[in-house]
Structure formats: C-alpha cells, structure tokens
Motif scaffolding. Structure first.
Motif, PDB file in Angstrom:
ATOM      1  N   GLY A  51       0.813  -1.210   0.000  1.00 54.41           N
ATOM      2  CA  GLY A  51       0.000   0.000   0.000  1.00 54.41           C
ATOM      3  C   GLY A  51       0.844   1.255   0.000  1.00 54.41           C
ATOM      4  N   PRO A  52       0.243   2.397  -0.358  1.00 57.51           N
ATOM      5  CA  PRO A  52       0.997   3.666  -0.406  1.00 57.51           C
ATOM      6  C   PRO A  52       1.576   4.063   0.943  1.00 57.51           C
ATOM      7  CG  PRO A  52      -1.382   4.034  -0.613  1.00 57.51           C
ATOM      8  CD  PRO A  52      -1.170   2.561  -0.737  1.00 57.51           C
ATOM      9  N   ASP A  53       0.978   3.562   2.024  1.00 54.63           N
ATOM     10  CA  ASP A  53       1.495   3.857   3.361  1.00 54.63           C
ATOM     11  C   ASP A  53       2.430   2.770   3.867  1.00 54.63           C
ATOM     12  OD1 ASP A  53      -0.387   1.884   3.569  1.00 54.63           O
ATOM     13  OD2 ASP A  53      -1.434   2.753   5.293  1.00 54.63           O
ATOM     14  N   GLY A  54       2.838   1.858   2.979  1.00 51.14           N
ATOM     15  CA  GLY A  54       3.737   0.779   3.362  1.00 51.14           C
ATOM     16  C   GLY A  54       3.035  -0.442   3.926  1.00 51.14           C
ATOM     17  N   ALA A  55       1.707  -0.437   3.932  1.00 53.47           N
ATOM     18  CA  ALA A  55       0.953  -1.537   4.519  1.00 53.47           C
ATOM     19  C   ALA A  55       1.045  -2.789   3.649  1.00 53.47           C
ATOM     20  CB  ALA A  55      -0.516  -1.138   4.696  1.00 53.47           C
ATOM     21  N   LEU A  56       1.172  -3.938   4.309  1.00 54.66           N
ATOM     22  CA  LEU A  56       1.181  -5.213   3.605  1.00 54.66           C
ATOM     23  C   LEU A  56      -0.239  -5.620   3.250  1.00 54.66           C
ATOM     24  CD1 LEU A  56       3.746  -7.198   5.803  1.00 54.66           C
ATOM     25  CD2 LEU A  56       4.169  -5.942   3.687  1.00 54.66           C
ATOM     26  N   PRO A  57      -0.437  -6.385   2.181  1.00 57.79           N
ATOM     27  CA  PRO A  57      -1.787  -6.826   1.821  1.00 57.79           C
ATOM     28  C   PRO A  57      -2.364  -7.756   2.880  1.00 57.79           C
ATOM     29  CG  PRO A  57      -0.133  -7.958   0.498  1.00 57.79           C
ATOM     30  CD  PRO A  57       0.584  -6.871   1.240  1.00 57.79           C
ATOM     31  N   GLU A  58      -3.689  -7.786   2.971  1.00 61.19           N
ATOM     32  CA  GLU A  58      -4.362  -8.598   3.992  1.00 61.19           C
ATOM     33  C   GLU A  58      -3.969 -10.067   3.893  1.00 61.19           C
ATOM     34  OE1 GLU A  58      -8.890  -9.608   5.601  1.00 61.19           O
ATOM     35  OE2 GLU A  58      -8.587  -8.666   3.638  1.00 61.19           O
ATOM     36  N   GLN A  59      -3.793 -10.580   2.671  1.00 64.43           N
ATOM     37  CA  GLN A  59      -3.466 -11.991   2.501  1.00 64.43           C
ATOM     38  C   GLN A  59      -2.155 -12.346   3.184  1.00 64.43           C
ATOM     39  OE1 GLN A  59      -6.617 -12.903   1.649  1.00 64.43           O
ATOM     40  NE2 GLN A  59      -5.575 -14.550   0.520  1.00 64.43           N
ATOM     41  N   ALA A  60      -1.202 -11.423   3.202  1.00 64.03           N
ATOM     42  CA  ALA A  60       0.079 -11.689   3.848  1.00 64.03           C
ATOM     43  C   ALA A  60      -0.102 -11.871   5.352  1.00 64.03           C
ATOM     44  CB  ALA A  60       1.062 -10.557   3.558  1.00 64.03           C
ATOM     45  N   TRP A  61      -0.903 -10.989   5.971  1.00 60.76           N
ATOM     46  CA  TRP A  61      -1.139 -11.109   7.410  1.00 60.76           C
ATOM     47  C   TRP A  61      -1.956 -12.351   7.739  1.00 60.76           C
ATOM     48  CZ3 TRP A  61       2.005  -8.900  10.438  1.00 60.76           C
ATOM     49  CH2 TRP A  61       2.542  -7.642  10.147  1.00 60.76           C
ATOM     50  N   LEU A  62      -2.924 -12.698   6.876  1.00 59.79           N
ATOM     51  CA  LEU A  62      -3.699 -13.920   7.110  1.00 59.79           C
ATOM     52  C   LEU A  62      -2.802 -15.148   7.036  1.00 59.79           C
ATOM     53  CD1 LEU A  62      -6.940 -13.125   5.052  1.00 59.79           C
ATOM     54  CD2 LEU A  62      -6.692 -13.175   7.552  1.00 59.79           C
ATOM     55  N   ALA A  63      -1.874 -15.147   6.083  1.00 59.83           N
ATOM     56  CA  ALA A  63      -0.945 -16.263   5.973  1.00 59.83           C
ATOM     57  C   ALA A  63      -0.039 -16.341   7.203  1.00 59.83           C
ATOM     58  CB  ALA A  63      -0.111 -16.119   4.708  1.00 59.83           C
ATOM     59  N   ALA A  64       0.441 -15.191   7.660  1.00 58.14           N
ATOM     60  CA  ALA A  64       1.285 -15.175   8.857  1.00 58.14           C
ATOM     61  C   ALA A  64       0.507 -15.651  10.076  1.00 58.14           C
ATOM     62  CB  ALA A  64       1.832 -13.772   9.091  1.00 58.14           C
ATOM     63  N   ASP A  65      -0.742 -15.189  10.210  1.00 57.37           N
ATOM     64  CA  ASP A  65      -1.591 -15.650  11.316  1.00 57.37           C
ATOM     65  C   ASP A  65      -1.734 -17.168  11.304  1.00 57.37           C
ATOM     66  OD1 ASP A  65      -2.091 -13.123  12.356  1.00 57.37           O
ATOM     67  OD2 ASP A  65      -3.949 -12.842  11.223  1.00 57.37           O
ATOM     68  N   ALA A  66      -1.959 -17.739  10.119  1.00 60.67           N
ATOM     69  CA  ALA A  66      -2.166 -19.181  10.006  1.00 60.67           C
ATOM     70  C   ALA A  66      -0.900 -19.944  10.380  1.00 60.67           C
ATOM     71  CB  ALA A  66      -2.599 -19.532   8.580  1.00 60.67           C
ATOM     72  N   MET A  67       0.248 -19.473   9.934  1.00 66.29           N
ATOM     73  CA  MET A  67       1.501 -20.157  10.269  1.00 66.29           C
ATOM     74  C   MET A  67       1.786 -20.097  11.760  1.00 66.29           C
ATOM     75  SD  MET A  67       4.301 -19.458   7.301  1.00 66.29           S
ATOM     76  CE  MET A  67       4.413 -17.695   7.636  1.00 66.29           C
ATOM     77  N   ILE A  68       1.570 -18.939  12.350  1.00 68.18           N
ATOM     78  CA  ILE A  68       1.876 -18.786  13.767  1.00 68.18           C
ATOM     79  C   ILE A  68       0.915 -19.598  14.621  1.00 68.18           C
ATOM     80  CG2 ILE A  68       1.750 -17.089  15.640  1.00 68.18           C
ATOM     81  CD1 ILE A  68       3.258 -15.189  13.753  1.00 68.18           C
ATOM     82  N   ALA A  69      -0.362 -19.592  14.248  1.00 69.74           N
ATOM     83  CA  ALA A  69      -1.320 -20.433  14.976  1.00 69.74           C
ATOM     84  C   ALA A  69      -0.914 -21.898  14.886  1.00 69.74           C
ATOM     85  CB  ALA A  69      -2.721 -20.231  14.417  1.00 69.74           C
ATOM     86  N   GLY A  70      -0.478 -22.318  13.698  1.00 65.65           N
ATOM     87  CA  GLY A  70      -0.044 -23.702  13.529  1.00 65.65           C
ATOM     88  C   GLY A  70       1.169 -24.028  14.371  1.00 65.65           C
ATOM     89  N   ALA A  71       2.133 -23.126  14.420  1.00 64.27           N
ATOM     90  CA  ALA A  71       3.329 -23.358  15.224  1.00 64.27           C
ATOM     91  C   ALA A  71       2.984 -23.508  16.701  1.00 64.27           C
ATOM     92  CB  ALA A  71       4.332 -22.225  15.024  1.00 64.27           C
ATOM     93  N   LEU A  72       2.085 -22.667  17.200  1.00 66.72           N
ATOM     94  CA  LEU A  72       1.682 -22.762  18.603  1.00 66.72           C
ATOM     95  C   LEU A  72       0.947 -24.060  18.882  1.00 66.72           C
ATOM     96  CD1 LEU A  72       0.579 -19.073  19.307  1.00 66.72           C
ATOM     97  CD2 LEU A  72       2.739 -20.189  19.912  1.00 66.72           C
ATOM     98  N   GLU A  73       0.102 -24.497  17.949  1.00 70.28           N
ATOM     99  CA  GLU A  73      -0.607 -25.761  18.128  1.00 70.28           C
ATOM    100  C   GLU A  73       0.358 -26.947  18.178  1.00 70.28           C
ATOM    101  OE1 GLU A  73      -3.521 -26.166  15.077  1.00 70.28           O
ATOM    102  OE2 GLU A  73      -4.688 -24.413  15.731  1.00 70.28           O
ATOM    103  N   LEU A  74       1.495 -26.811  17.502  1.00 70.75           N
ATOM    104  CA  LEU A  74       2.489 -27.886  17.489  1.00 70.75           C
ATOM    105  C   LEU A  74       3.461 -27.786  18.667  1.00 70.75           C
ATOM    106  CD1 LEU A  74       3.326 -27.952  13.664  1.00 70.75           C
ATOM    107  CD2 LEU A  74       1.952 -29.601  14.954  1.00 70.75           C
ATOM    108  N   GLY A  75       3.160 -26.899  19.605  1.00 74.90           N
ATOM    109  CA  GLY A  75       4.002 -26.767  20.795  1.00 74.90           C
ATOM    110  C   GLY A  75       5.202 -25.866  20.599  1.00 74.90           C
TER     111      GLY A  75
END
Length: 468
Positions: free
Chosen positions: A392-416
């Motif tokens: 984005g013009p303000d340097g913001a990352l697209p929503e899909q990037a944050w959703l992907a990061a959320d999914a990976m981090i949730a998965g890592a926590l679920e795996l201990g």
C-alpha cells in the motif's frame, strides 16, 4: 510517544552537557529510522545521539528520565522485527562507537567487550588466542554483540554450541534512570540471587541498555571440519532426514535447510544449477577429532532418506557451500518485493508437520513463502515474499500476507512451538505474543517491564501492544 517540545528540551540539555554527536535534522537521522525488518515507522520526529562512552549512555538516560522522553537503543540495525525502529518524539541512542574489546583471558576462557563490537570481530579476536566465540548469526559480519544480546540471536552452529544466552556470563547495563549495574559473574558458575543476566538477554532494550558483556569463549575444535551437502526431491523429505540424523547418536555442529525457491534464486543470481539437484538442501557439518567418522555415519543416514550427498573437508569447497546459506539469509540480489521474515520454532519431532503447514498456507493464501531453517534446533525462517506492487501507499502489507502469517503462527503454537526463535518480538510480532504466553504470564511480563522502567521510556511500544 513524548509530549511536543519535550524532545527539543532534552536535546538542548544534552548538547549543553557536551555530548559530541546529537543529530536532529531529517537528512541526518534518516539512516537511524529503520532496521532490516522493512517496518516503516512513518513520518516521525526523533533525535539521534551517538554515544562515545558508557557515561554518555548514562547521561542520555538521566536526561530522558527527567524529561519524559523515550530512548531506543540501537546497534547496527540488522534486526528483523522492528525492535530498533524509530517512534515519535524518541531519542535513538546509537551504541555503534562502543567498540572496545577490553580484555581477553585465554586461561579463564572469557572476553570482555563493549556492546557496539561487531560479532565477527569478537570471533577474530578469540581465534587470535586459540579460542572461539561460538554464536554465529548469519549477520555476524554486520551485527553487534549488543544487538545479538537484545534478541538472543542464534546462528548456524547453535545446534551444538547454543545461542547467545549460552555464551553470556555477565552484563553491564544502564537502567532507565541512568544507573549502571553489573550482573552475572566472571566465573563459569554462579547462582547468587536471581539471574538478571538471562533476563536482560532477549529483552530487546525494554528493561535496560546493555553497554558491555563478559562472554564465554570455547576451544577451537581439534581436527578437520567436514561438510555434507545433501540434496532431496522435496523440502519435506529433507526435513524428515534432518530429524532422522539424531537417531544416529551424532550431534552435528551445523544442520541447515534451504528450500527449492531459495535454490532457484541462487541459480538466478550466480548462474548455478542447484535447483536441478533437488528442492531441499541440507548443509551438515561435523567437527572435532571424531569429525570424519561422524560425517561418514551421517552421510549414510542421509542417503538412507534419499539424499544425494557430497562430503568435503576442503576449506575452499566448504566456504563455497556455506556461501549458499549466507546468500539466502542476506538476499544479496535485489528484487522488487518486501520480505516478512518469520522465525518460528517447533519441537524437532513436529518439524515435518510444520513444513507441510507452511507449504499449505502458501497455496491457500496465494502468498510466496520460502523456507530457510536452522533445522537442527527446530527454528524455521518462513519468509513471506510480497511483491512491491502489492504494498500500500502507506507501506501496509496486503491482507493476505497477514492472514498467511496468522495461520503459520497459529499452527506453530498448536504444534508446541513459539512465534520467534531468535529475531525477537519488536513491532512486527506484538500481535501474537499474548496468544503464546497466555493472559497470566503476559501480564506478569508487563509488570517486570514496569518494575525496571516505571515511566515506560525504554523502547516503548516494542514487544507489548500499547495499553494491552
């Protein structure tokens, strides 16, 4: 964020006190606004003080405490989490000139350094007396010891020799009010009182400012270093092999994973053909007098998992192979993209599941995610590559990037696992910290911050979300 006018008043006082390098102009301070995370602090007003001595650091903290102005300690700015990024109304306190190696004691196996010393310079000084400083982050040629301590940095040899915390015996720390304390011991053993040294390591400049450290040095391993390059059809297959290595009873001194996307980029940059040999590369090292026998055993295990292997004890060929790993970390070939550099860690026996989850997340959200890992200690750099055209013009990352990061981090926590193995929380991972710690521990850690820094002036807004 400090009140308007407070920063100007603090700068006036510091100049009157005779501090030599106090920068306020936009052109002068621009280089100090960001770290390597890509986090854009926006249009913020801040000042920079380049400390020439520990006394300078103390004076900055005293004036800042009396003036209510935030202080952000900074080394070389090589961090990936936004921990050294500027904030409105703050003083960026650069420690880049605190570069003294004040003592090396070969008999005790310790060295005493200031926090601005480049990590590779500590290693070189140790080797000059027949010893080694074991931590070896990929940024060793650029990063400072103070920055490594701030994030508890890891590196390529952590699987055998540990992370930064394992090599820190004592610290010199300036507290929020300017007091200088000395924690820890020169002796290898010591349990007097609470272990404040370990608490400051990894605290990202939020509890105090590390200005000096006493570091443990180790003997240089005897015998030749043996390096194994093992190519596999998939990153998942390479990961399974990395887990299987430990059943051999051998602990390698290095165990790194590079995925196919990284190999393709190396080929593009260097005109090589690594990707044709597979989509997963393990770089393995053994050292010490048993290094040759251990390498032979590990090679047999790797080939049993389907790896195509090469073994060398030639220093030149070893450097060529390790250069593959160093390049993937530093991204020397420019690309029109922004990298969100994650560093998740999971228990070793869950690594294959984590790699599958990352690959599935990439496909699900349509985001390129490359895998680079200190796989021997379960630390995966799952890097989201976002084309510049999608920023984005303000340097913001697209929503899909944050959703992907959320999914990976949730998965890592679920795996201990954990949301960060070595990069720290900074600005970019604040949103996930409570999910890992839970409410009780999160509030307990916030209370520690308040105890050490009652006015919340040391790197405020980092690690913890404001007001939460």
């Amino acid at each position: 964020m400090s009140e308007p006018g407070l920063l100007a008043a603090a700068v006036t006082r510091l100049r009157a006190d005779g501090l030599a390098v106090v920068l306020t102009g936009a052109a002068e301070t621009l280089a100090y606004a960001r770290d390597r995370s890509g986090h854009d602090p926006g249009d913020v007003t801040f000042a920079v003080v380049v400390a020439e001595s520990v006394s300078d650091v103390q004076q900055v903290c005293r004036v800042a405490s009396e003036s209510g102005v935030p202080v952000i300690a900074r080394g070389a700015g090589t961090g990936y989490a936004g921990g050294a990024a500027a904030t409105e109304g703050a003083i960026i306190l650069s420690l880049e000139r605190l570069t003294a190696i004040t003592q090396i004691d070969p008999e005790s196996g310790v060295c005493v350094v200031e926090s601005g010393v480049i990590t590779a310079d500590v290693s070189a000084a140790a080797r000059a007396v027949g010893l080694r400083y074991a931590p070896d982050p990929a940024s060793a040629a650029l990063s400072t010891i103070g920055g490594n301590i701030a994030t508890n940095a890891g590196g390529l040899c952590c699987v055998k020799y540990g992370v930064t915390r394992d090599s820190v015996l004592a610290l010199d720390v300036v507290l929020a009010g300017g007091e200088l304390i000395h924690t820890g011991h020169r002796s290898i053993k010591g349990v007097s009182g609470y272990d404040l040294t370990a608490l400051f390591v990894g605290s990202e400049g939020t509890l105090g400012i590390v200005v000096g450290a006493t570091l443990r040095l180790l003997p240089i391993p005897l015998g030749a270093v043996h390096t194994i390059a093992a190519f596999f059809e998939t990153a998942e297959q390479a990961t399974a092999a990395s887990v299987g290595l430990f059943a051999s009873g051998v602990r390698p001194s290095m165990l790194e994973l590079i995925d196919g996307v990284h190999l393709s980029r190396i080929d593009e940059w260097r005109g090589s053909s690594f990707r044709l040999r597979g989509a997963g590369l393990l770089l393995v090292q053994t050292d010490g007098l048993a290094g040759s026998a251990e390498a032979a055993l590990l090679r047999e295990v790797l080939e049993g998992f389907g790896g195509e292997t090469e073994v060398t004890d030639d220093p030149r060929r070893t450097e060529e192979l390790l250069d593959i790993r160093r390049w993937t970390s530093q991204d020397q070939a420019p690309r029109p993209e922004i990298t969100l550099n994650e560093d998740l860690a999971v228990p070793r026996h869950r690594l294959v599941e984590m790699v599958r989850l990352i690959e599935a997340t990439s496909a699900r959200f349509g985001v390129v995610i490359t895998i680079l890992a200190h796989i021997g200690d379960g630390n995966i750099h799952a890097n989201l590559r976002i084309p510049s055209s999608e920023i984005g013009p303000d340097g913001a990352l697209p929503e899909q990037a944050w959703l992907a990061a959320d999914a990976m981090i949730a998965g890592a926590l679920e795996l201990g696992g954990t949301i960060t193995g070595e990069h720290g929380i900074g600005m970019l991972k604040r949103r996930w910290l409570r999910a890992e710690l839970g409410d009780v521990q999160y509030e307990l850690q916030r209370s520690l911050k308040t105890l050490f820094d009652p006015q919340n002036l040391l790197n405020p807004g980092k690690v913890f979300l404001p007001g939460r």
